[in-house]
Design a protein around this motif. Structure first.
Motif, PDB file in Angstrom:
ATOM      1  N   GLY A 236       0.746  -1.250  -0.118  1.00  0.00           N
ATOM      2  CA  GLY A 236      -0.043  -0.008  -0.050  1.00  0.00           C
ATOM      3  C   GLY A 236       1.070   1.236   0.025  1.00  0.00           C
ATOM      4  O   GLY A 236       0.415   2.379  -0.422  1.00  0.00           O
ATOM      5  N   GLU A 237       2.287   1.189   0.465  1.00  0.00           N
ATOM      6  CA  GLU A 237       3.111   2.476   0.566  1.00  0.00           C
ATOM      7  C   GLU A 237       3.654   2.461  -0.926  1.00  0.00           C
ATOM      8  O   GLU A 237       4.662   3.477  -1.049  1.00  0.00           O
ATOM      9  N   GLY A 238       3.534   1.604  -1.755  1.00  0.00           N
ATOM     10  CA  GLY A 238       3.927   1.695  -3.290  1.00  0.00           C
ATOM     11  C   GLY A 238       5.118   0.939  -3.234  1.00  0.00           C
ATOM     12  O   GLY A 238       5.775   1.141  -4.472  1.00  0.00           O
ATOM     13  N   LYS A 239       5.636  -0.036  -2.473  1.00  0.00           N
ATOM     14  CA  LYS A 239       6.557  -1.033  -2.587  1.00  0.00           C
ATOM     15  C   LYS A 239       5.943  -1.840  -3.365  1.00  0.00           C
ATOM     16  O   LYS A 239       5.723  -3.050  -2.590  1.00  0.00           O
ATOM     17  N   LEU A 240       5.937  -2.085  -4.460  1.00  0.00           N
ATOM     18  CA  LEU A 240       5.288  -3.339  -5.502  1.00  0.00           C
ATOM     19  C   LEU A 240       5.986  -4.196  -5.592  1.00  0.00           C
ATOM     20  O   LEU A 240       5.677  -5.288  -6.197  1.00  0.00           O
ATOM     21  N   ASP A 241       7.365  -4.431  -5.315  1.00  0.00           N
ATOM     22  CA  ASP A 241       8.315  -5.392  -5.634  1.00  0.00           C
ATOM     23  C   ASP A 241       8.059  -6.499  -4.052  1.00  0.00           C
ATOM     24  O   ASP A 241       9.060  -7.252  -4.295  1.00  0.00           O
ATOM     25  N   THR A 242       7.411  -5.922  -3.044  1.00  0.00           N
ATOM     26  CA  THR A 242       6.997  -6.672  -1.873  1.00  0.00           C
ATOM     27  C   THR A 242       6.777  -8.147  -2.262  1.00  0.00           C
ATOM     28  O   THR A 242       5.586  -8.303  -3.069  1.00  0.00           O
ATOM     29  N   ARG A 243       7.266  -9.285  -1.787  1.00  0.00           N
ATOM     30  CA  ARG A 243       6.855 -10.537  -1.990  1.00  0.00           C
ATOM     31  C   ARG A 243       6.899 -11.246  -0.660  1.00  0.00           C
ATOM     32  O   ARG A 243       7.867 -10.951   0.167  1.00  0.00           O
ATOM     33  N   LEU A 244       6.175 -12.299  -0.414  1.00  0.00           N
ATOM     34  CA  LEU A 244       6.222 -13.077   0.675  1.00  0.00           C
ATOM     35  C   LEU A 244       6.829 -14.514   0.397  1.00  0.00           C
ATOM     36  O   LEU A 244       7.134 -15.051  -0.610  1.00  0.00           O
ATOM     37  N   ARG A 245       7.739 -14.954   1.551  1.00  0.00           N
ATOM     38  CA  ARG A 245       8.465 -16.316   1.393  1.00  0.00           C
ATOM     39  C   ARG A 245       7.210 -17.161   1.635  1.00  0.00           C
ATOM     40  O   ARG A 245       6.575 -17.327   2.778  1.00  0.00           O
ATOM     41  N   VAL A 246       7.188 -18.358   0.803  1.00  0.00           N
ATOM     42  CA  VAL A 246       6.189 -19.273   0.747  1.00  0.00           C
ATOM     43  C   VAL A 246       6.909 -20.592   1.260  1.00  0.00           C
ATOM     44  O   VAL A 246       7.825 -20.978   0.449  1.00  0.00           O
ATOM     45  N   SER A 247       6.148 -21.259   2.324  1.00  0.00           N
ATOM     46  CA  SER A 247       6.637 -22.631   2.761  1.00  0.00           C
ATOM     47  C   SER A 247       5.578 -23.374   3.145  1.00  0.00           C
ATOM     48  O   SER A 247       4.697 -22.797   3.814  1.00  0.00           O
ATOM     49  N   GLY A 248       5.405 -24.497   2.730  1.00  0.00           N
ATOM     50  CA  GLY A 248       4.316 -25.354   3.227  1.00  0.00           C
ATOM     51  C   GLY A 248       2.999 -25.614   2.238  1.00  0.00           C
ATOM     52  O   GLY A 248       3.198 -24.985   0.962  1.00  0.00           O
ATOM     53  N   THR A 249       1.986 -26.389   2.400  1.00  0.00           N
ATOM     54  CA  THR A 249       1.121 -26.478   1.502  1.00  0.00           C
ATOM     55  C   THR A 249      -0.265 -26.331   2.281  1.00  0.00           C
ATOM     56  O   THR A 249      -1.406 -26.684   1.650  1.00  0.00           O
TER      57      THR A 249
END
Length: 521
Positions: A236-249
């Motif tokens: 929302g602050e404009g940091k559009l390259d933000t991503r989450l680390r995904v682990s598990g199912t």
């Protein structure tokens, strides 16, 4: 052959006070605690009730069996008309040993003359026998297929002095004494109280354990939720390259994947839109810049033609006048487009100076020959630190708009308000239609679709409000409360440098002209 009644107290109702819980962690702990408390209380309640019934039933059955046996073996051997001593001795023998109950025997020494023998007169008397139990014991029942004897053994639980007791009674069939037994259940009550305390402690330990488990579970669940919330905030602050680390199912991992896909799509969409917007702004800026040179030449030519208009052929003069007016209109449009482009690109800057506001308003009106049509209410000495050129643009648009679309006279008033400067422009025209009011500052908006070729471009008021915003101020539009015209109110900080934290940048060579009163109503 037994029938019983038990006194029970009514349940005490509690009042639950609702508390608004805003923390998800706290709500999880509370829910876990309530579930554990409900389960523990239910289990403890069932265990207590089962143990209570088992203890009381075992004690009462043992005491009643012993009493019945003594009535059959001892009381039944008494003569039909026993003496008081015989009843007393038999009652004492029946109560001997570890049986733990007192005995009261009632016989008749003659018709209608009862006598009684009590094993312990200080502990048990006839007053301790409930009347309902006496009536049940004395009630002779009919012999039938389901009832082989006329008298039965009855019992009842009572209290005396806060101590629970078991009272039982029966009578000898075929004549003989009536017997009652009185046994204290205080030891059983103490055992049950100990059991209740143990179950209460177990419930409390279960509640504490559930709270700890809930805390651990909440931490496990809320950690990815917190990361997701932080990532959403950064997005929302404009940091559009933000991503989450995904682990598990699990579901949270799937939610993280969905977030990453959404963020990637949003980043691409914003990048595409930014590129198109930048391309559009550059096109408008380049076009305006390229048009400016030929327009300057055309303007010079039209000025010459305007000077020679009186000597031109009357058949040609109207065409020349039309060319002159349209050329000026096109020049104003190009200048306004360049100014709008600067605002959109964020390159517009303030050149601050300390000025007398009354002098600035007077200069704006005088430069455009509006002195006869405008009433000025402004005291000299109201000083403000702002950009004089941009203030002139704002005033030219507001006053020109009032003169063109409102009604004379137009009144301009200037007054200080704490650390703000308030300039009000009021006309005496028909006012602004209610459906138009929300759009008066929109670009290229014109109130009447039937006159798209007005002298203005529809950019004047939008440029005015942008100039107000760059100062940290604003412009509002409304109709006069008395229904006589429209009112535009400009609010600017008296010291723009104090709010912006600086003196402003140098003037850009934008060539902006103090023109434009184009917006229509």
């Amino acid at each position: 052959m037994s029938r019983g009644t038990e006194e029970a107290g009514g349940p005490r109702r509690g009042i639950l006070v609702g508390i608004r819980l805003t923390s998800l962690r706290l709500r999880l702990v509370v829910v876990f605690g309530l579930v554990a408390l409900t389960a523990a209380v239910s289990a403890s309640g069932i265990a207590y009730w089962l143990n209570r019934e088992a203890v009381l039933t075992r004690t009462q059955d043992a005491a009643l069996d012993d009493f019945r046996q003594d009535m059959q073996t001892r009381a039944a051997t008494l003569p039909l008309r026993p003496t008081q001593e015989e009843l007393q001795r038999t009652a004492e023998r029946m109560a001997d040993g570890d049986k733990g109950y007192s005995v009261l025997l009632i016989g008749e020494r003659a018709e209608g003359k009862p006598i009684a023998g009590v094993s312990d007169p200080d502990t048990f008397t006839m007053k301790d026998v409930p009347q309902s139990l006496r009536d049940a014991v004395d009630d002779r029942q009919e012999i039938a297929a389901g009832n082989s004897v006329p008298y039965h053994l009855f019992w009842q639980r009572t209290e005396r002095g806060g101590t629970p007791y078991l009272v039982g009674g029966t009578r000898i069939i075929g004549g003989g004494p009536t017997g009652y037994m009185f046994k204290s259940l205080d030891q059983e009550r103490q055992d049950l109280n100990s059991l209740a305390w143990s179950l209460g402690i177990a419930t409390l330990l279960a509640l504490v354990g559930s709270a700890l488990l809930a805390q651990a579970a909440a931490t496990t669940v809320l950690r990815p939720v917190h990361r997701l919330g932080e990532a959403a905030r950064q997005l929302g602050e404009g940091k559009l390259d933000t991503r989450l680390r995904v682990s598990g199912t699990d579901e949270l991992a799937e939610l993280s994947r969905t977030f990453n896909k959404t963020a990637a799509a949003l980043e691409k969409k914003v990048a595409d839109m930014s590129a198109r917007d930048e391309s559009s702004r550059r096109f408008v800026a380049d076009m305006s810049h390229e048009l400016r040179t030929p327009l300057t030449a055309l303007t010079a030519v039209t000025e010459v033609l305007e000077d020679e208009a009186d000597s031109l052929d009357p058949m040609i003069a109207p065409a020349v006048n039309l060319v002159v007016s349209e050329t000026r209109r096109l020049y104003d449009l190009v200048e306004n487009l360049m100014e709008v482009t600067r605002f959109d690109a964020g390159t517009a800057r303030l050149v601050l100076d300390t000025v007398d506001v009354a002098d600035q308003v007077t200069a704006c009106i005088d430069a455009r020959a509006w002195l006869d049509a405008v009433e000025l209410d402004a005291e000299r000495g109201i000083m403000a630190r702002l950009d004089p050129r941009r203030l002139d643009v704002i005033l030219a648009n507001l006053i020109g708009n009032a003169l063109k679309h409102g009604g004379s006279p137009v009144r301009v008033s200037v007054r200080p308000a704490d650390d703000e400067l308030v300039i009000e422009v009021r006309d005496h025209g028909p006012g602004i239609p209610e459906e138009v009011l929300p759009h008066v500052f929109d670009r290229f908006y014109k109130a009447s679709a039937s006159r798209p070729r007005s002298e203005g471009s529809g950019l004047g008021l939008s440029i005015a409000v942008e100039n107000a915003h760059i100062h940290g101020g604003d412009i509002t539009a409304a109709n006069s409360p008395d229904g006589d015209g429209a009112v535009f109110v400009l609010r600017l900080p008296r010291d723009v440098s104090a709010r912006s934290g600086g003196e402003g940048d140098s003037a850009e060579a934008d060539g902006s002209d103090e023109r434009g009163e184009e917006d229509a109503r």
